[in-house]
Design a protein around this motif. Structure first.
Motif, PDB file in Angstrom:
ATOM      1  N   ARG A  87     -11.027   1.052  15.418  1.00  0.00           N
ATOM      2  CA  ARG A  87     -12.129   1.747  14.755  1.00  0.00           C
ATOM      3  C   ARG A  87     -11.734   3.165  14.378  1.00  0.00           C
ATOM      4  O   ARG A  87     -12.079   3.659  13.306  1.00  0.00           O
TER       5      ARG A  87
ATOM      6  N   THR B 242      -1.039   5.358  11.800  1.00  0.00           N
ATOM      7  CA  THR B 242      -1.324   4.176  12.614  1.00  0.00           C
ATOM      8  C   THR B 242      -0.013   3.461  12.905  1.00  0.00           C
ATOM      9  O   THR B 242       0.494   2.741  12.061  1.00  0.00           O
TER      10      THR B 242
ATOM     11  N   GLY C 168      -5.906   6.224   7.238  1.00  0.00           N
ATOM     12  CA  GLY C 168      -6.470   4.892   7.102  1.00  0.00           C
ATOM     13  C   GLY C 168      -7.822   4.880   6.423  1.00  0.00           C
ATOM     14  O   GLY C 168      -8.507   3.868   6.420  1.00  0.00           O
TER      15      GLY C 168
ATOM     16  N   LYS D  26     -10.608  -4.038  13.358  1.00  0.00           N
ATOM     17  CA  LYS D  26     -11.879  -3.323  13.201  1.00  0.00           C
ATOM     18  C   LYS D  26     -12.926  -4.223  12.542  1.00  0.00           C
ATOM     19  O   LYS D  26     -14.067  -4.294  12.987  1.00  0.00           O
TER      20      LYS D  26
ATOM     21  N   ASP E 236      -7.063  -2.481  10.462  1.00  0.00           N
ATOM     22  CA  ASP E 236      -8.186  -2.850   9.598  1.00  0.00           C
ATOM     23  C   ASP E 236      -8.743  -4.206  10.003  1.00  0.00           C
ATOM     24  O   ASP E 236      -9.964  -4.392  10.092  1.00  0.00           O
TER      25      ASP E 236
ATOM     26  N   GLN F 163      -1.359  -0.338  10.103  1.00  0.00           N
ATOM     27  CA  GLN F 163      -2.628  -0.111   9.410  1.00  0.00           C
ATOM     28  C   GLN F 163      -3.365  -1.403   9.046  1.00  0.00           C
ATOM     29  O   GLN F 163      -4.552  -1.541   9.351  1.00  0.00           O
TER      30      GLN F 163
ATOM     31  N   LYS G  51      -8.723   4.184  13.828  1.00  0.00           N
ATOM     32  CA  LYS G  51      -7.626   4.212  12.870  1.00  0.00           C
ATOM     33  C   LYS G  51      -8.023   3.767  11.468  1.00  0.00           C
ATOM     34  O   LYS G  51      -7.268   3.979  10.531  1.00  0.00           O
ATOM     35  N   SER G  52      -9.157   3.116  11.309  1.00  0.00           N
ATOM     36  CA  SER G  52      -9.481   2.690   9.941  1.00  0.00           C
ATOM     37  C   SER G  52     -10.952   2.885   9.607  1.00  0.00           C
ATOM     38  O   SER G  52     -11.720   1.935   9.510  1.00  0.00           O
ATOM     39  N   PRO G  53     -11.390   4.146   9.461  1.00  0.00           N
ATOM     40  CA  PRO G  53     -12.768   4.364   9.013  1.00  0.00           C
ATOM     41  C   PRO G  53     -12.858   4.271   7.488  1.00  0.00           C
ATOM     42  O   PRO G  53     -12.275   5.081   6.785  1.00  0.00           O
ATOM     43  N   TRP G  54     -13.535   3.275   6.998  1.00  0.00           N
ATOM     44  CA  TRP G  54     -13.711   3.137   5.543  1.00  0.00           C
ATOM     45  C   TRP G  54     -15.005   3.827   5.155  1.00  0.00           C
ATOM     46  O   TRP G  54     -16.012   3.684   5.844  1.00  0.00           O
TER      47      TRP G  54
ATOM     48  N   ARG H 256       0.827  -1.208   0.000  1.00  0.00           N
ATOM     49  CA  ARG H 256       0.000   0.000   0.000  1.00  0.00           C
ATOM     50  C   ARG H 256       0.858   1.254   0.000  1.00  0.00           C
ATOM     51  O   ARG H 256       0.546   2.243  -0.674  1.00  0.00           O
TER      52      ARG H 256
END
Lengths: 331, 144
Positions: free
Chosen positions: B12, A49, B47, A63, A60, A56, B14-17, A34
């Protein structure tokens, strides 16, 4: 005595160089990919991050694990749940055959080149199942495209691996690595550059990276086969993609670049070999990221035509060249 | 358990899509949202990734007023998203309906159809403002 040996084997399977090392390295490769991809597009990529955005992919993953897991009404429940798990399990299993810390993988048996090739075709089949079981029209289109692309890339991929096996006169990954290290003294890429190029191109198709991301084409069919997957299942699919990246680059390193062998201090081989493995796989990933950012997506018919018209004859030519070299006594 | 919930909260944030949906606007806000994703502003630093499928996304970015025709589709997309989900409304039209307010086909702001977490005013808002909106959303997440 036997219990200790069993314990060591179990540690090899689970910690190093088995599951945990491969998953961590897969996350690292995703970050590397990436970041490079962003650099080529004049962006910065993941930054905040962890140090330089290193965590990162892990963020992901966590989450997605914590998100709601939706099973659509139209989906086949059993298949919908099983495919992500199977995909991760199959990818982890293939990684056991890749030599990482020594010249042999954790598992090694006669003819494991064929076994690894066979299991890597299962990746494509599982993706087709994943789209089929979710019962969505976009996933069905993704499934059809996966199947068609599968017909294209699988034969050149196998032929490029077979030309290496023909050069080493062995169907065992350990023997191929040993041949390069002890008998030839050179990595096989010197004699099989065409096969290496074909391997990389069909590996891109296998990983569904950008010139060949036809099955998941986000701008056309939303997300292709993975459109209905959310939460844990999507997390597992992303993890499986990372593991496939480790597998593809590791197999390329083992077959073409002399495996994890490199200059090292006697007695500390496992550490040095792991470092050489990481360097060689990063070189392969660097080439793959370059290709990914250079090209735009092809049409599905262009992919199948290209693979059958140009890649397969070139791969056969490479096998003939290898046979000729062996006949003349060069290798 | 406390450690685990902290880890999840960190992940959550750090990676909000995001998924982007235009519910009937004039496209100006869409261009600004796209500008936030491209090299100059590059929200992938935080992110943030743009996703195609509502099942994959955490944040629904809505631009434009809600017309009577798109209302049901907007609600359907919102329902398709997996919990926890958030809505970021970009542009003046999403707050009140903007210049389209009172038109026969326009329902009004986005909160007429779905619950909204953060509004970003502006016609169109600059990419900096959109990023500021996302930061506000993440701050809100931090407090919970």
């Amino acid at each position: 005595m036997e219990t200790i040996e069993l314990l060591i084997l179990l540690l090899k399977f689970i910690v190093f160089p088995g599951a945990i090392f491969c998953i961590a390295y897969g996350f690292f490769l995703e970050w590397f990919d990436r970041k490079l991809y962003a650099k080529f597009q004049n962006r910065i990529g993941p930054l905040l991050t962890g140090p330089k955005g290193l965590l990162q992919p892990f963020a992901d993953f966590v989450k997605l694990l914590a998100k709601e897991d939706i099973t659509p009404v139209g989906a086949d429940k059993l298949g919908f749940t099983l495919t992500p798990l199977l995909t991760v399990a199959v990818s982890l299993f293939t990684l056991l055959f890749i030599p990482i810390h020594s010249l042999t993988g954790v598992l090694s048996l006669p003819g494991d080149v064929l076994l690894v090739l066979f299991i890597s075709t299962v990746f494509g089949l599982l993706i087709m199942f994943a789209g089929y079981f979710s019962g969505n029209r976009f996933s069905m289109v993704g499934t059809e495209r996966t199947g068609l692309q599968f017909v294209g890339y699988e034969i050149p991929f196998a032929l490029s691996v077979i030309s290496v096996a023909a050069a080493a006169r062995s169907l065992e990954i350990t023997n191929i690595v040993n041949y390069q290290v002890n008998i030839l003294g050179l990595p096989l890429i010197v004699f099989t550059p065409i096969a290496f190029a074909i391997y990389l191109i069909s590996a891109l198709a296998k990983l569904e990276k950008i010139p060949f991301d036809i099955p998941e084409a986000e701008t056309e069919i939303v997300g292709g086969w993975q459109v209905e997957y959310s939460g844990k299942k999507l997390a597992f699919f992303r993890l499986a993609t990372d593991l496939k990246m480790v597998f593809v680059s590791g197999l390329a390193a083992a077959l073409f670049l002399g495996g994890p062998y490199g200059p090292s201090i006697p007695g500390l081989e496992p550490i040095f070999y792991t470092i050489w493995f990481i360097i060689k796989t990063l070189i392969v990933m660097f080439i793959l990221s370059n290709l990914r950012s250079l090209f735009a997506r092809y049409r599905i018919d262009q992919v199948v035509h290209g693979f059958w018209k140009y890649m397969v004859p070139l791969a056969v030519l490479q096998i003939l060249i290898v046979e000729g070299l062996i006949f003349m006594g060069v290798i | 358990m406390a450690v685990l919930s902290k880890l999840v909260k960190w992940a959550r944030i750090k990676s909000p899509w995001i998924i982007h949906y235009n519910s009937g606007g004039c496209n100006a806000c869409d261009i600004e949202v796209v500008a936030a994703l491209t090299p100059r502003f590059d929200v992938e630093r935080f992110g943030i990734l743009l996703k195609g499928s509502p099942r994959h996304a955490d944040v629904l970015v809505v631009t434009g007023p809600v017309t009577r025709q798109t209302k049901n589709r907007l609600i359907r997309i919102y329902n398709q998203m997996a919990d926890p989900k958030f809505v970021l409304a970009v542009g003046t039209c999403t707050i009140t309906g903007g210049v389209f307010r009172g038109a026969y086909g326009v329902l009004g702001g986005v909160d007429e159809a779905i619950p909204v977490d953060v509004f970003v005013p502006g016609c169109p808002p600059k990419p900096e403002a959109i990023i500021q909106g996302v930061v506000k959303l993440l701050e809100k997440l931090q407090k919970t």
